[in-house]
Write a protein that holds these residues in place. Structure first.
Motif, PDB file in Angstrom:
ATOM      1  N   ALA A  78      33.989  45.025  43.067  1.00  0.00           N
ATOM      2  CA  ALA A  78      35.093  44.400  42.342  1.00  0.00           C
ATOM      3  C   ALA A  78      35.691  43.254  43.150  1.00  0.00           C
ATOM      4  O   ALA A  78      35.946  42.162  42.627  1.00  0.00           O
ATOM      5  N   ASN A  79      35.927  43.487  44.433  1.00  0.00           N
ATOM      6  CA  ASN A  79      36.522  42.448  45.268  1.00  0.00           C
ATOM      7  C   ASN A  79      35.602  41.242  45.420  1.00  0.00           C
ATOM      8  O   ASN A  79      36.048  40.091  45.326  1.00  0.00           O
ATOM      9  N   ILE A 152      45.854  39.783  48.492  1.00  0.00           N
ATOM     10  CA  ILE A 152      46.768  40.815  48.987  1.00  0.00           C
ATOM     11  C   ILE A 152      46.316  42.171  48.449  1.00  0.00           C
ATOM     12  O   ILE A 152      45.538  42.243  47.507  1.00  0.00           O
ATOM     13  N   THR A 153      46.793  43.225  49.072  1.00  0.00           N
ATOM     14  CA  THR A 153      46.426  44.582  48.664  1.00  0.00           C
ATOM     15  C   THR A 153      47.693  45.358  48.327  1.00  0.00           C
ATOM     16  O   THR A 153      48.672  45.320  49.078  1.00  0.00           O
ATOM     17  N   VAL A 181      45.673  33.632  43.438  1.00  0.00           N
ATOM     18  CA  VAL A 181      46.046  34.903  44.071  1.00  0.00           C
ATOM     19  C   VAL A 181      45.221  36.035  43.496  1.00  0.00           C
ATOM     20  O   VAL A 181      45.163  36.235  42.272  1.00  0.00           O
ATOM     21  N   HIS A 182      44.580  36.763  44.395  1.00  0.00           N
ATOM     22  CA  HIS A 182      43.819  37.970  44.058  1.00  0.00           C
ATOM     23  C   HIS A 182      44.568  39.174  44.600  1.00  0.00           C
ATOM     24  O   HIS A 182      45.090  39.142  45.723  1.00  0.00           O
ATOM     25  N   LEU A 183      44.619  40.235  43.809  1.00  0.00           N
ATOM     26  CA  LEU A 183      45.234  41.483  44.244  1.00  0.00           C
ATOM     27  C   LEU A 183      44.181  42.581  44.272  1.00  0.00           C
ATOM     28  O   LEU A 183      43.541  42.862  43.250  1.00  0.00           O
ATOM     29  N   VAL A 208      49.989  36.814  39.572  1.00  0.00           N
ATOM     30  CA  VAL A 208      48.665  37.167  40.080  1.00  0.00           C
ATOM     31  C   VAL A 208      47.606  36.677  39.087  1.00  0.00           C
ATOM     32  O   VAL A 208      47.756  36.844  37.873  1.00  0.00           O
ATOM     33  N   ASP A 209      46.545  36.075  39.596  1.00  0.00           N
ATOM     34  CA  ASP A 209      45.521  35.481  38.739  1.00  0.00           C
ATOM     35  C   ASP A 209      44.394  36.444  38.389  1.00  0.00           C
ATOM     36  O   ASP A 209      43.838  36.386  37.283  1.00  0.00           O
TER      37      ASP A 209
END
Length: 357
Positions: A78-79, A152-153, A181-183, A208-209
Motif C-alpha cells: 500500500a505504501n 506521516i504515520t 501528503v501521504h498518510l 491529506v491527498d
C-alpha cells in the motif's frame, strides 16, 4: 515410506499470548464470517466484483464523496503504490527517521518504488512544518532528489498521535511548497478511536491527498487499501497497483474483509479495545519500580525501558521485541483480542522478573 497426512490440523497452542505485535492476532470472527459469505459461486476477477464495488461506497462514507479505494495485499505494498502515485521518477519523500517506510520495509520504497527517502529525526515520531523544512528545499537543484511528498504515520511508529490541527498544519505547509501528503494508516483505526473522531477528521478534511488504509492489524486476515482522497494528485493508480504486484485476482476476499470492518463499527470496536488494553498495561507497568515508560500511550502501543537481562527472561514467557536493544527499550503491542487476563498476567510476570533483578 508412508506419505504425510494431509488433513488440516492445528499446529499452535491458542492459549499462548504475546505482546510482540498486533499482527500476531488472528482474524476477527466477523471477518471470517464475511469471507465465508463471499466464497460461494463465481465473481469477476481483478476487482470487478460486487464486493469491491460495494466497498467504494463504504469508503466514501468514511472519507468523502471523492474517495476511491484500491485494495492491495499488504501494508508495504500500500505504501509503495501510494507513494509512487504521487511522485515523479526524480521525486523524493520527506518522512520521520522512525517511519515504517524507512525502517521496516526492507528498502521497498527505494528499491521497488524508485523513491528517495529524505528522513528527519523526531523525538516522538511526529513531523512538524519546522522539521519538514530541514529537507524541503532544492526543488530546482538537479543534483538533489526533488521533495514532492510528505509522509506521516497515524498513529506513529512510537504510538503517538497527531491531532487534526497538527495534520492540517503539515498539509498546508506541504501544499504551499507544491508537495503532496501521504498518510500511512496501518493503525488509523486506533488513532480515530483514541482521538474519538471520524477518520475523515484528520485525513481528507485537513488536506491529506492519499492514504494507506490498514486492515490486518485491526482484525483482518490479510489486506489493506490505498485510498485516493485527492483525485487531482494521482494518476494511473490501476496501472501502478498491477506494476507493483499488488493486484489481487480474487480481490473480493480482500474487499469483503474491509467491508466487514468498515460497514458498521467493527473497526472502531476492535481499535477501542486494543487501546484500552494498552492503557491497562501502561497503568500496571507504571507501578513496577525500575521500569520506565518512554512515550505517551495514546494508541495500542507501550514503549518501555527495563534492564536487559529482565527483558531476556521475560521474553521466554511472553513474545515481544526490543525496540532499541542497546538502550534496553522494548515495545509491547495490544490487539483486538488482547484480554484483561493477558495484560494482568504479563504485568505479574514483569513484577516477578524485576523482583529477581
Amino acid at each position: 515410506m508412508n506419505p504425510p497426512k494431509t488433513d488440516a490440523r492445528r499446529h499452535h497452542d491458542p492459549a499462548v499470548r504475546g505482546f510482540a505485535s498486533d499482527n500476531y492476532a488472528g482474524a476477527h470472527p466477523e471477518v471470517l464470517a464475511a469471507l465465508a459469505l463471499a466464497n460461494g459461486g463465481h465473481q469477476v476477477a481483478y476487482g470487478e466484483d460486487d464486493y469491491t464495488d460495494n466497498l467504494q461506497g463504504i469508503v466514501r462514507s468514511h472519507f468523502g464523496a471523492g474517495a476511491e479505494a484500491f485494495p492491495v495485499f499488504n501494508g508495504t505494498g500500500a505504501n509503495v503504490v501510494a507513494l509512487q502515485a504521487v511522485t515523479d521518477r526524480w521525486g523524493a519523500v520527506i518522512c520521520a527517521e522512525s517511519a515504517h517506510i524507512n525502517v521496516d520495509e526492507g528498502g521497498a520504497p527505494e528499491r521497488m518504488g524508485g523513491l528517495k527517502l529524505l528522513t528527519v529525526p523526531t523525538p516522538d515520531g511526529k513531523l512538524t512544518p519546522e522539521l519538514i523544512d530541514r529537507q524541503a528545499y532544492g526543488w530546482d537543484d538537479e543534483h538533489r532528489a526533488m521533495p514532492q511528498v510528505v509522509s506521516i504515520t497515524q498513529s506513529t511508529e512510537l504510538g503517538t498521535l497527531y491531532t487534526p490541527a497538527e495534520i492540517r498544519a503539515i498539509c498546508d505547509h506541504a501544499h504551499a511548497h507544491g508537495m503532496k501528503v501521504h498518510l500511512d494508516g496501518s493503525r488509523i483505526s486506533n488513532a480515530a478511536a483514541s482521538l474519538d473522531v471520524p477518520m475523515r477528521t484528520f485525513t481528507n478534511a485537513v488536506g491529506v491527498d492519499i492514504l494507506s488504509l490498514g486492515g490486518t492489524k485491526n482484525g483482518a486476515l490479510f489486506g489493506e487499501a490505498v485510498v485516493v482522497l485527492n483525485q487531482d494528485a494521482v494518476s494511473h493508480m490501476k496501472h501502478l497497483r498491477k506494476l507493483s504486484m499488488q493486484l489481487a485476482s480474487k480481490m473480493r476476499f480482500v474487499s469483503v474483509q474491509l467491508e466487514a470492518l468498515l460497514a458498521k463499527d467493527l473497526w472502531l470496536r476492535n481499535a477501542r479495545h486494543a487501546n484500552e488494553m494498552a492503557q491497562r498495561l501502561a497503568e500496571g507497568v507504571r507501578a513496577v519500580h525500575g521500569v520506565e515508560i518512554l512515550h505517551p500511550v495514546q494508541a495500542n502501543a507501550v514503549f518501555a525501558r527495563l534492564p536487559h537481562e529482565v527483558t531476556l527472561r521475560l521474553q521466554k514467557r511472553y513474545r515481544f521485541y526490543f525496540w532499541d536493544e542497546a538502550a534496553g527499550d522494548v515495545r509491547w503491542m495490544c490487539a483486538f483480542d488482547t484480554t484483561e487476563d493477558d495484560v494482568d498476567g504479563f504485568v505479574a510476570a514483569l513484577k516477578e522478573e524485576m523482583a529477581q533483578h
